[in-house]
Design a protein around this motif. Sequence first.
Motif, short mmCIF file in Angstrom:
data_model
loop_
_atom_site.label_atom_id
_atom_site.label_comp_id
_atom_site.label_asym_id
_atom_site.label_seq_id
_atom_site.Cartn_x
_atom_site.Cartn_y
_atom_site.Cartn_z
N LEU A 3 0.03 6.74 -4.02
CA LEU A 3 -1.03 5.89 -4.57
C LEU A 3 -2.38 6.62 -4.56
N ALA A 4 -2.72 7.26 -3.44
CA ALA A 4 -4.01 7.96 -3.34
C ALA A 4 -4.07 9.12 -4.33
N PHE A 5 -2.98 9.87 -4.46
CA PHE A 5 -2.96 10.98 -5.40
C PHE A 5 -3.11 10.47 -6.83
N GLY A 6 -2.45 9.37 -7.13
CA GLY A 6 -2.56 8.77 -8.46
C GLY A 6 -4.00 8.39 -8.79
N GLU A 68 8.96 -1.29 -4.39
CA GLU A 68 9.11 -2.56 -3.68
C GLU A 68 8.27 -2.55 -2.41
N LEU A 69 8.27 -1.43 -1.70
CA LEU A 69 7.47 -1.31 -0.48
C LEU A 69 5.98 -1.47 -0.81
N MET A 70 5.52 -0.81 -1.87
CA MET A 70 4.10 -0.92 -2.25
C MET A 70 3.75 -2.35 -2.65
N ARG A 71 4.62 -3.02 -3.42
CA ARG A 71 4.36 -4.40 -3.81
C ARG A 71 4.26 -5.30 -2.57
N GLY A 77 -1.51 -7.66 1.94
CA GLY A 77 -2.83 -7.16 2.30
C GLY A 77 -2.79 -6.02 3.30
N GLU A 78 -1.63 -5.39 3.45
CA GLU A 78 -1.49 -4.32 4.45
C GLU A 78 -1.86 -2.94 3.89
#
Length: 84
Positions: A3-6, A68-71, A77-78
Amino acid sequence: MTLAFGHQLADAWLELHPEASAAELVEFLERQSLRARVAAAEVYVARERTSKEEAMFHLERESRSYGELMRNELSNGELSMPSS
């Protein structure tokens, strides 16, 4: 892509293309994601000695699990999104 790289990739691309539309950014990110998956499949084939099709299958399954983990983390809110 993490996510951060994106986010970093999108920020850098938008700096180079300030007039770009959201659709153009999404298209760029999709192309980069595909390139990353192909490269990962090639590494998987080389290390695991599997076919490229089998490697893509495993990577797709892992990608769905990661999504799924990211969703779940976003909905709970984690996971904090990088600020712009």
